[in-house]
Scaffold this motif. Structure first.
Motif, PDB file in Angstrom:
ATOM      1  N   THR A  35      12.906 -16.370   4.104  1.00 57.32           N
ATOM      2  CA  THR A  35      12.766 -14.957   4.470  1.00 57.32           C
ATOM      3  C   THR A  35      12.425 -14.107   3.257  1.00 57.32           C
ATOM      4  OG1 THR A  35      14.343 -15.253   6.284  1.00 57.32           O
ATOM      5  CG2 THR A  35      13.900 -12.996   5.579  1.00 57.32           C
ATOM      6  N   ALA A  36      12.988 -14.432   2.109  1.00 57.43           N
ATOM      7  CA  ALA A  36      12.656 -13.684   0.891  1.00 57.43           C
ATOM      8  C   ALA A  36      11.163 -13.791   0.585  1.00 57.43           C
ATOM      9  CB  ALA A  36      13.483 -14.195  -0.281  1.00 57.43           C
ATOM     10  N   ARG A  37      10.585 -14.948   0.829  1.00 53.72           N
ATOM     11  CA  ARG A  37       9.141 -15.101   0.619  1.00 53.72           C
ATOM     12  C   ARG A  37       8.357 -14.180   1.552  1.00 53.72           C
ATOM     13  NH1 ARG A  37       7.840 -18.916  -2.851  1.00 53.72           N
ATOM     14  NH2 ARG A  37       9.228 -20.699  -3.174  1.00 53.72           N
ATOM     15  N   LEU A  38       8.784 -14.111   2.800  1.00 51.61           N
ATOM     16  CA  LEU A  38       8.109 -13.230   3.755  1.00 51.61           C
ATOM     17  C   LEU A  38       8.223 -11.773   3.307  1.00 51.61           C
ATOM     18  CD1 LEU A  38       9.273 -14.779   7.163  1.00 51.61           C
ATOM     19  CD2 LEU A  38       7.202 -15.294   5.861  1.00 51.61           C
ATOM     20  N   GLU A  45       1.305  -6.908  -0.060  1.00 52.64           N
ATOM     21  CA  GLU A  45       0.194  -6.366   0.719  1.00 52.64           C
ATOM     22  C   GLU A  45       0.250  -4.849   0.884  1.00 52.64           C
ATOM     23  OE1 GLU A  45      -2.428  -8.089   1.700  1.00 52.64           O
ATOM     24  OE2 GLU A  45      -1.561  -9.840   0.695  1.00 52.64           O
ATOM     25  N   VAL A  46       1.309  -4.225   0.402  1.00 48.37           N
ATOM     26  CA  VAL A  46       1.429  -2.762   0.518  1.00 48.37           C
ATOM     27  C   VAL A  46       1.395  -2.172  -0.892  1.00 48.37           C
ATOM     28  CG1 VAL A  46       2.814  -0.834   1.371  1.00 48.37           C
ATOM     29  CG2 VAL A  46       2.774  -2.999   2.634  1.00 48.37           C
ATOM     30  N   GLU A  72       6.519 -16.497  -8.032  1.00 52.44           N
ATOM     31  CA  GLU A  72       5.790 -17.521  -7.280  1.00 52.44           C
ATOM     32  C   GLU A  72       4.817 -16.907  -6.280  1.00 52.44           C
ATOM     33  OE1 GLU A  72       8.908 -19.791  -5.550  1.00 52.44           O
ATOM     34  OE2 GLU A  72       9.488 -20.768  -7.427  1.00 52.44           O
ATOM     35  N   GLU A  73       5.172 -15.725  -5.745  1.00 54.65           N
ATOM     36  CA  GLU A  73       4.328 -15.060  -4.749  1.00 54.65           C
ATOM     37  C   GLU A  73       3.333 -14.089  -5.377  1.00 54.65           C
ATOM     38  OE1 GLU A  73       4.133 -15.654  -1.519  1.00 54.65           O
ATOM     39  OE2 GLU A  73       5.658 -17.231  -1.670  1.00 54.65           O
ATOM     40  N   GLY A  74       3.359 -13.965  -6.697  1.00 55.56           N
ATOM     41  CA  GLY A  74       2.418 -13.078  -7.372  1.00 55.56           C
ATOM     42  C   GLY A  74       2.754 -11.608  -7.252  1.00 55.56           C
ATOM     43  N   VAL A  75       4.047 -11.293  -7.152  1.00 57.62           N
ATOM     44  CA  VAL A  75       4.507  -9.905  -7.053  1.00 57.62           C
ATOM     45  C   VAL A  75       5.148  -9.505  -8.380  1.00 57.62           C
ATOM     46  CG1 VAL A  75       6.079  -8.317  -5.882  1.00 57.62           C
ATOM     47  CG2 VAL A  75       4.887 -10.081  -4.569  1.00 57.62           C
ATOM     48  N   GLU A  76       4.766  -8.333  -8.891  1.00 59.33           N
ATOM     49  CA  GLU A  76       5.325  -7.866 -10.157  1.00 59.33           C
ATOM     50  C   GLU A  76       6.822  -7.604 -10.011  1.00 59.33           C
ATOM     51  OE1 GLU A  76       2.986  -6.438  -8.423  1.00 59.33           O
ATOM     52  OE2 GLU A  76       1.151  -6.146  -9.590  1.00 59.33           O
ATOM     53  N   CYS A  77       7.600  -8.161 -10.927  1.00 62.79           N
ATOM     54  CA  CYS A  77       9.055  -8.017 -10.850  1.00 62.79           C
ATOM     55  C   CYS A  77       9.516  -6.585 -11.076  1.00 62.79           C
ATOM     56  CB  CYS A  77       9.727  -8.950 -11.862  1.00 62.79           C
ATOM     57  SG  CYS A  77       9.583 -10.709 -11.431  1.00 62.79           S
ATOM     58  N   ASP A  78       8.667  -5.757 -11.708  1.00 63.74           N
ATOM     59  CA  ASP A  78       9.079  -4.371 -11.931  1.00 63.74           C
ATOM     60  C   ASP A  78       8.995  -3.529 -10.660  1.00 63.74           C
ATOM     61  OD1 ASP A  78       6.348  -4.056 -11.657  1.00 63.74           O
ATOM     62  OD2 ASP A  78       6.022  -3.229 -13.666  1.00 63.74           O
ATOM     63  N   ARG A  79       8.617  -4.157  -9.553  1.00 63.85           N
ATOM     64  CA  ARG A  79       8.638  -3.465  -8.260  1.00 63.85           C
ATOM     65  C   ARG A  79       9.937  -3.750  -7.503  1.00 63.85           C
ATOM     66  NH1 ARG A  79       3.090  -5.157  -5.508  1.00 63.85           N
ATOM     67  NH2 ARG A  79       3.825  -3.743  -3.865  1.00 63.85           N
ATOM     68  N   LEU A  80      10.812  -4.527  -8.102  1.00 63.25           N
ATOM     69  CA  LEU A  80      12.113  -4.833  -7.502  1.00 63.25           C
ATOM     70  C   LEU A  80      13.186  -3.966  -8.153  1.00 63.25           C
ATOM     71  CD1 LEU A  80      11.982  -8.758  -7.512  1.00 63.25           C
ATOM     72  CD2 LEU A  80      10.993  -7.172  -5.847  1.00 63.25           C
ATOM     73  N   ARG A  81      14.134  -3.524  -7.334  1.00 64.54           N
ATOM     74  CA  ARG A  81      15.268  -2.754  -7.830  1.00 64.54           C
ATOM     75  C   ARG A  81      16.545  -3.346  -7.234  1.00 64.54           C
ATOM     76  NH1 ARG A  81      11.478  -1.260 -10.216  1.00 64.54           N
ATOM     77  NH2 ARG A  81      10.816   0.864 -10.776  1.00 64.54           N
ATOM     78  N   ASP A 154       7.309 -15.697  12.163  1.00 64.36           N
ATOM     79  CA  ASP A 154       7.209 -15.277  10.763  1.00 64.36           C
ATOM     80  C   ASP A 154       5.987 -14.391  10.555  1.00 64.36           C
ATOM     81  OD1 ASP A 154       9.443 -16.798  10.237  1.00 64.36           O
ATOM     82  OD2 ASP A 154       8.336 -18.456   9.304  1.00 64.36           O
ATOM     83  N   GLU A 155       4.894 -14.754  11.210  1.00 66.24           N
ATOM     84  CA  GLU A 155       3.663 -13.985  11.058  1.00 66.24           C
ATOM     85  C   GLU A 155       3.849 -12.548  11.552  1.00 66.24           C
ATOM     86  OE1 GLU A 155       2.945 -18.184  10.846  1.00 66.24           O
ATOM     87  OE2 GLU A 155       3.870 -16.999  12.455  1.00 66.24           O
ATOM     88  N   GLU A 156       4.539 -12.397  12.678  1.00 62.39           N
ATOM     89  CA  GLU A 156       4.785 -11.053  13.202  1.00 62.39           C
ATOM     90  C   GLU A 156       5.706 -10.263  12.277  1.00 62.39           C
ATOM     91  OE1 GLU A 156       6.219 -11.097  17.185  1.00 62.39           O
ATOM     92  OE2 GLU A 156       4.367 -11.911  18.023  1.00 62.39           O
ATOM     93  N   TYR A 157       6.658 -10.940  11.662  1.00 62.56           N
ATOM     94  CA  TYR A 157       7.569 -10.276  10.716  1.00 62.56           C
ATOM     95  C   TYR A 157       6.766  -9.649   9.574  1.00 62.56           C
ATOM     96  CZ  TYR A 157      11.599  -9.800   7.518  1.00 62.56           C
ATOM     97  OH  TYR A 157      12.568  -9.322   6.655  1.00 62.56           O
ATOM     98  N   VAL A 158       5.858 -10.433   9.002  1.00 66.49           N
ATOM     99  CA  VAL A 158       5.027  -9.930   7.903  1.00 66.49           C
ATOM    100  C   VAL A 158       4.101  -8.824   8.405  1.00 66.49           C
ATOM    101  CG1 VAL A 158       3.240 -10.537   6.226  1.00 66.49           C
ATOM    102  CG2 VAL A 158       5.164 -12.094   6.619  1.00 66.49           C
ATOM    103  N   GLU A 159       3.512  -9.029   9.576  1.00 69.04           N
ATOM    104  CA  GLU A 159       2.595  -8.025  10.132  1.00 69.04           C
ATOM    105  C   GLU A 159       3.294  -6.689  10.356  1.00 69.04           C
ATOM    106  OE1 GLU A 159       1.072  -9.841  13.640  1.00 69.04           O
ATOM    107  OE2 GLU A 159      -0.146 -11.311  12.544  1.00 69.04           O
ATOM    108  N   TRP A 160       4.508  -6.735  10.925  1.00 67.74           N
ATOM    109  CA  TRP A 160       5.246  -5.493  11.157  1.00 67.74           C
ATOM    110  C   TRP A 160       5.614  -4.829   9.836  1.00 67.74           C
ATOM    111  CZ3 TRP A 160       5.249  -2.237  14.780  1.00 67.74           C
ATOM    112  CH2 TRP A 160       5.209  -2.605  16.129  1.00 67.74           C
ATOM    113  N   GLY A 161       6.012  -5.631   8.863  1.00 68.70           N
ATOM    114  CA  GLY A 161       6.371  -5.065   7.569  1.00 68.70           C
ATOM    115  C   GLY A 161       5.203  -4.340   6.920  1.00 68.70           C
ATOM    116  N   ILE A 162       4.020  -4.949   6.995  1.00 69.63           N
ATOM    117  CA  ILE A 162       2.823  -4.327   6.419  1.00 69.63           C
ATOM    118  C   ILE A 162       2.419  -3.099   7.224  1.00 69.63           C
ATOM    119  CG2 ILE A 162       0.368  -4.669   5.936  1.00 69.63           C
ATOM    120  CD1 ILE A 162       1.035  -7.660   5.488  1.00 69.63           C
TER     121      ILE A 162
END
Length: 215
Positions: A35-38, A45-46, A72-81, A154-162
């Protein structure tokens, strides 16, 4: 729910006022790599979005957990709080005001955290499963009259999040529906819930007296 005075602002976290802010408020034992990956795929994507992580767990372990997956997912860690716990639940609810979207966990959904999210009129994305723990948020959202954000895959989870992250008008619409639901929805009507529960008990007792098996 009681709501206190907020103690947290976006500028405290070095987050721009116009950024999209996601939150995962679940305890550490509800987190999963999958789920963390999703969740981080949504963040990726946002553009300009941030991800707040809060929940009772070892802070260092939680940070390492998410930062490794982010890399691993290519997301900058400075976007996490990573948010600290606050002593009062009413303060926690007030601090939800800086959040745009809550991302639920799976296969163990939120319970109290989901109720708090809906009460504070914040859109929620949840993944529905078969077992009870994976249907908590789904049941609450349906009883609040909200279907936006309910994902069956899982696909719908990501789609709704975006989608929620890129559609402010949709977020506003959901928030409005949640405000209205406080007056009409079964989720917030304790008397109606009690009557329906009592009716169910009466029906079960009647079936027992008639020698029928549970339906």
């Amino acid at each position: 729910f009681e709501v206190a005075v907020p103690t947290l602002r976006r500028d405290h976290l070095d987050i721009p006022s116009d950024a999209v802010v996601y939150l995962c408020p679940q305890r550490g034992y509800k987190l999963s790599v999958h789920t963390a990956r999703l969740q981080l795929q949504i963040l990726k994507e946002v553009p300009g979005s941030y991800f707040l992580i809060k929940g009772l767990a070892d802070k260092e372990s939680t940070m390492n957990f998410f930062m490794q997956i982010a890399e691993e997912e290519g997301v900058e860690c400075d976007r996490l709080r990573f948010l600290p716990e606050v002593p009062l639940e009413a303060t926690h609810r007030a601090n939800l005001g800086i959040v745009d979207i809550v991302l639920d966990t799976y296969p163990y959904n939120g319970a109290t955290t989901t109720l708090e999210t809906l009460w504070m009129c914040i859109p929620l994305v949840t993944r529905v499963g078969q077992q009870f723990a994976a249907r908590n948020s789904y049941a609450m959202m349906m009883n609040a009259g909200i279907t936006e954000g309910i994902a069956w895959t899982d696909e719908e989870y990501v789609e709704w999040g975006i989608r929620l992250g890129t559609a402010p008008a949709l977020r506003q619409q959901i928030s409005w529906k949640l405000r209205q639901s406080k007056q009409t929805a079964p989720l917030w009507n304790a008397k109606q819930f009690t009557r329906e529960m009592e009716k169910a008990y009466e029906q079960m007792w009647a079936r027992y007296l008639e020698g029928k098996i549970p339906s």
